[in-house]
Design a protein around this motif. Structure first.
Motif, PDB file in Angstrom:
ATOM      1  N   LEU A 479     -52.506   5.288 -77.267  1.00 59.26           N
ATOM      2  CA  LEU A 479     -53.055   6.224 -76.290  1.00 59.26           C
ATOM      3  C   LEU A 479     -52.272   7.537 -76.347  1.00 59.26           C
ATOM      4  O   LEU A 479     -51.065   7.567 -76.099  1.00 59.26           O
ATOM      5  CB  LEU A 479     -52.980   5.615 -74.892  1.00 59.26           C
ATOM      6  CG  LEU A 479     -53.741   6.365 -73.794  1.00 59.26           C
ATOM      7  CD1 LEU A 479     -55.240   6.401 -74.100  1.00 59.26           C
ATOM      8  CD2 LEU A 479     -53.489   5.703 -72.441  1.00 59.26           C
ATOM      9  N   LYS A 480     -52.969   8.622 -76.666  1.00 62.09           N
ATOM     10  CA  LYS A 480     -52.279   9.882 -76.938  1.00 62.09           C
ATOM     11  C   LYS A 480     -51.593  10.460 -75.701  1.00 62.09           C
ATOM     12  O   LYS A 480     -50.511  11.042 -75.805  1.00 62.09           O
ATOM     13  CB  LYS A 480     -53.252  10.913 -77.520  1.00 62.09           C
ATOM     14  CG  LYS A 480     -52.565  12.147 -78.092  1.00 62.09           C
ATOM     15  CD  LYS A 480     -53.549  13.030 -78.828  1.00 62.09           C
ATOM     16  CE  LYS A 480     -52.824  14.176 -79.537  1.00 62.09           C
ATOM     17  NZ  LYS A 480     -52.135  15.063 -78.612  1.00 62.09           N
ATOM     18  N   ASP A 481     -52.214  10.328 -74.538  1.00 62.55           N
ATOM     19  CA  ASP A 481     -51.622  10.928 -73.335  1.00 62.55           C
ATOM     20  C   ASP A 481     -50.800   9.931 -72.525  1.00 62.55           C
ATOM     21  O   ASP A 481     -50.630  10.100 -71.318  1.00 62.55           O
ATOM     22  CB  ASP A 481     -52.704  11.554 -72.459  1.00 62.55           C
ATOM     23  CG  ASP A 481     -53.744  10.527 -71.999  1.00 62.55           C
ATOM     24  OD1 ASP A 481     -53.630   9.358 -72.403  1.00 62.55           O
ATOM     25  OD2 ASP A 481     -54.664  10.902 -71.237  1.00 62.55           O
ATOM     26  N   ASP A 482     -50.301   8.896 -73.197  1.00 61.66           N
ATOM     27  CA  ASP A 482     -49.484   7.888 -72.513  1.00 61.66           C
ATOM     28  C   ASP A 482     -48.039   8.384 -72.441  1.00 61.66           C
ATOM     29  O   ASP A 482     -47.231   8.131 -73.335  1.00 61.66           O
ATOM     30  CB  ASP A 482     -49.565   6.550 -73.265  1.00 61.66           C
ATOM     31  CG  ASP A 482     -48.855   5.422 -72.538  1.00 61.66           C
ATOM     32  OD1 ASP A 482     -48.141   5.703 -71.549  1.00 61.66           O
ATOM     33  OD2 ASP A 482     -49.004   4.265 -72.960  1.00 61.66           O
ATOM     34  N   ARG A 483     -47.739   9.112 -71.402  1.00 63.03           N
ATOM     35  CA  ARG A 483     -46.413   9.720 -71.272  1.00 63.03           C
ATOM     36  C   ARG A 483     -45.311   8.663 -71.177  1.00 63.03           C
ATOM     37  O   ARG A 483     -44.218   8.840 -71.739  1.00 63.03           O
ATOM     38  CB  ARG A 483     -46.375  10.631 -70.049  1.00 63.03           C
ATOM     39  CG  ARG A 483     -45.019  11.271 -69.801  1.00 63.03           C
ATOM     40  CD  ARG A 483     -45.050  12.268 -68.671  1.00 63.03           C
ATOM     41  NE  ARG A 483     -45.833  13.444 -69.029  1.00 63.03           N
ATOM     42  CZ  ARG A 483     -45.968  14.504 -68.226  1.00 63.03           C
ATOM     43  NH1 ARG A 483     -45.392  14.513 -67.030  1.00 63.03           N
ATOM     44  NH2 ARG A 483     -46.693  15.537 -68.611  1.00 63.03           N
ATOM     45  N   ASP A 484     -45.587   7.571 -70.473  1.00 62.30           N
ATOM     46  CA  ASP A 484     -44.566   6.525 -70.317  1.00 62.30           C
ATOM     47  C   ASP A 484     -44.128   5.976 -71.671  1.00 62.30           C
ATOM     48  O   ASP A 484     -42.934   5.777 -71.918  1.00 62.30           O
ATOM     49  CB  ASP A 484     -45.098   5.395 -69.438  1.00 62.30           C
ATOM     50  CG  ASP A 484     -45.249   5.807 -67.983  1.00 62.30           C
ATOM     51  OD1 ASP A 484     -44.629   6.816 -67.595  1.00 62.30           O
ATOM     52  OD2 ASP A 484     -45.988   5.132 -67.253  1.00 62.30           O
TER      53      ASP A 484
END
Length: 605
Positions: A479-484
């Motif tokens: 997931l590209k926007d998975d900041r964690d």
């Protein structure tokens, strides 16, 4: 003369009989209309609601509308999975209850080239959803649609409508990552009870289609329609638009994925590329493979038979565990130097073999390499060097370092249901599973990535990311926007001197050792390690893992070739080189485009 007395008596009797008939007729009529009125009153007052329900069941129906499934996009927004429209054939419940249904079903079986029993089974499966029309077939051909329209009067309560089905524009590219969709099973329907699923729904069955089902699915819509006796829609009573699923952007780079697919060719195995700085998965390939488009509608028997001839084509080998061979010497080196029993400048004599407990453990070249340091032992992949290390530090020290590197557990990637934990063996494991104590021989085998030890290609990629980023374990993710996941980093707290020995050793492999296939002008300075794992009685597995550029690593690539025979330097390393070349070629094109303020060039649109 007429007799007046007689005439009067006769006339009186006639009149009396006429009144009797009239009263009789009136009585019968009163009774008939009273009964009819009572019945009508009963039906309207006491049974009115029930009768209205029955009428509505025959007159009013729900026309569900499947939501458009969300798209899966690569890191640059290019489509990896979307939807396309096909013709589907539906039947209304009203038609199924009609006495002409057996004849209609027979005609449909001929049109669809399906057994009547199959059609009836699909109807019976949806008996609890009697208000909804039932889909009998998808992806009708143009001739089938034309034949239906030409004979529409023969198909009472049957209609053709558009359906949205999954479409993978790149065919088999990234098949194991994307997965596929399919009609929900009865078991899955029970498991998802209360989540709004119905028979005939399409859900993600594998890969990211399954992992991101909640985001991709969307929300049902539909129409409430009034139909006539033939099942034709007369008017629309209510309308709710379906809500499309969310698009999901992933870290995969379509250009790099295609390069990895080309590099692996028809070799059974896997290639994984990740960013060692944050764990983003740039490419993931598994062979043999399949085209997920075949599951978007009903798969043909011929296609299913063809897939069954392949060796487990649906298994993602990037997430399956195998002996990692000499790539694992990274961990053995770390365990030795962190144990305090060896220093970075240690030199050991190597031999053709070591004899331990009456067993000869041979070096891979059957000759040894003379005296070597840790860097030299990595360069030439000397086995007898690491045999001696294992004898001294023991298997438990190696197993402990394995766990620090994240082995023996899932990496946290979104495909958790398909991911193997691998295996970090120790004395407790061996006693429990084999009822035997750990031996020195077990430690020796483990030191070179053999014996009971098992790692997945993705775990091996995470292992190479640690020297690439100076000692941090990262979490691989799609997931590209998975900041964690991007920000998750675990400091292994390895000594700087330990990291330097490992890094120097991996560079030496490329410049002077078994990985010379990557010492080419088309690549920046890079580092890596070869591996060849025995798998008797089958041919050996071959490995190569590496990262680049050496000064600021931004990509790790691992190639695994299952039962390929040969050596890692000759078979696996050239595949990694191809992926590296594709990555840095694209990077150079982007840099040129940026200088000239031109749009970045890519090989895929």
């Amino acid at each position: 003369m007429a007799n007046p007395t007689f005439g009067n008596r006769d006339s009186g009797r006639s009149v009396g009989r006429s009144y009797q008939s009239l009263w009789l007729l009136l009585g019968i009529t009163t009774i008939f209309f009273g009964a009819l009125g009572g019945r009508l009153a009963y039906m309207q007052i006491q049974q009115g609601e029930r009768n209205r329900e029955l009428a509505n069941e025959n007159r009013i129906h729900l026309l569900p509308r499947l939501p458009e499934r969300g798209r899966i996009l690569d890191r640059e927004g290019r489509v990896l999975a979307s939807s396309r429209h096909v013709y589907s054939l539906y039947v209304w419940p009203l038609a199924i209850k009609d006495e002409r249904w057996p004849d209609t079903r027979k005609r449909l079986a001929k049109l669809l080239n399906l057994p009547e029993s199959t059609l009836q089974a699909r109807i019976d499966r949806q008996k609890e959803n009697a208000a909804y029309r039932v889909r009998l077939a998808q992806n009708l051909s143009q001739p089938q649609v034309i034949a239906f329209e030409e004979n529409r009067r023969d198909f009472i309560g049957v209609e053709i409508d558009y359906d949205s089905v999954r479409y993978y524009p790149n065919g088999s590219v990234a098949a194991h990552v994307l997965g596929y969709t399919g009609e929900i099973s009865d078991e899955e329907l029970k498991r998802r009870e209360g989540q709004g699923y119905r028979p005939g729904d399409v859900i993600g069955q594998a890969g990211l289609e399954a992992a991101f089902e909640k985001q991709l699915r969307g929300e049902w819509g539909g129409q409430q329609v009034e139909v006539d006796a033939l099942g034709n829609v007369v008017r629309i009573l209510g309308d709710k638009k379906a809500r499309a699923g969310q698009d999901v952007k992933i870290t995969l780079d379509l250009d790099l994925q295609k390069a990895a697919e080309a590099a692996i060719g028809d070799t059974m195995g896997a290639i994984v590329a990740i960013d060692p700085r944050d764990g983003s998965i740039l490419a993931m390939v598994s062979r043999p493979t399949y085209d997920p488009n075949v599951f978007a509608t009903e798969i043909s028997q011929a296609e299913w038979d063809r897939l069954q001839q392949l060796e487990f084509p649906f298994v993602n080998r990037a997430l399956q565990a195998f002996p990692p061979a000499s790539t694992f010497k990274i961990v053995t080196t770390a365990a030795a130097l962190e144990s305090g029993k060896y220093s970075p400048d240690t030199v050991l004599q190597t031999f053709p073999f070591l004899r331990v407990g009456g067993i000869q453990f041979w070096d891979w070249n059957n000759a040894g390499f003379g005296p070597l340091s840790f860097v030299g032992a990595m360069r030439y992949s000397s086995d007898t060097f690491f045999y001696q290390v294992a004898q001294r530090i023991g298997g438990e020290a190696i197993a402990t370092m394995c766990r620090r590197f994240g082995m023996g557990e899932r990496t946290g990637v979104e495909l958790a249901s398909e991911e193997s934990r691998g295996l970090v063996p120790d004395n407790e494991w061996k006693v429990k599973n084999l009822d035997e104590e750990w031996t020195v021989g077990d430690s020796i085998n483990m030191s070179i990535g053999q014996g009971f030890l098992l790692q997945t290609p993705l775990q091996v990629a995470v292992m190479f990311a640690i020297p690439a980023n100076n000692g941090f374990r990262v979490k691989p993710h799609f997931l590209k926007d998975d900041r964690d996941s991007k920000e998750w980093r675990e400091d292994l707290k390895l000594k700087p001197s330990t990291m330097k020995v490992i890094q120097d050793g991996l560079v030496s492999v490329v410049t002077e050792g078994t990985g010379k296939a990557l010492n080419v002008p088309s690549l920046p300075p890079n580092a890596g390690k070869t591996g060849t794992a025995e798998d008797p009685p089958r041919r050996s597995h071959t490995w190569y893992g590496g990262y680049a550029p050496v000064d600021k690593p931004e990509i790790v690539v691992v190639s695994f070739n299952e039962n390929s025979g040969g050596g890692g330097g000759s078979l696996a390393a050239p595949k990694v080189r191809q992926v590296f070349e594709a990555y840095f070629r694209k990077k150079a094109l982007r840099a040129q485009a940026a200088k000239g303020k031109q749009p970045p060039a890519t090989t895929s649109q």
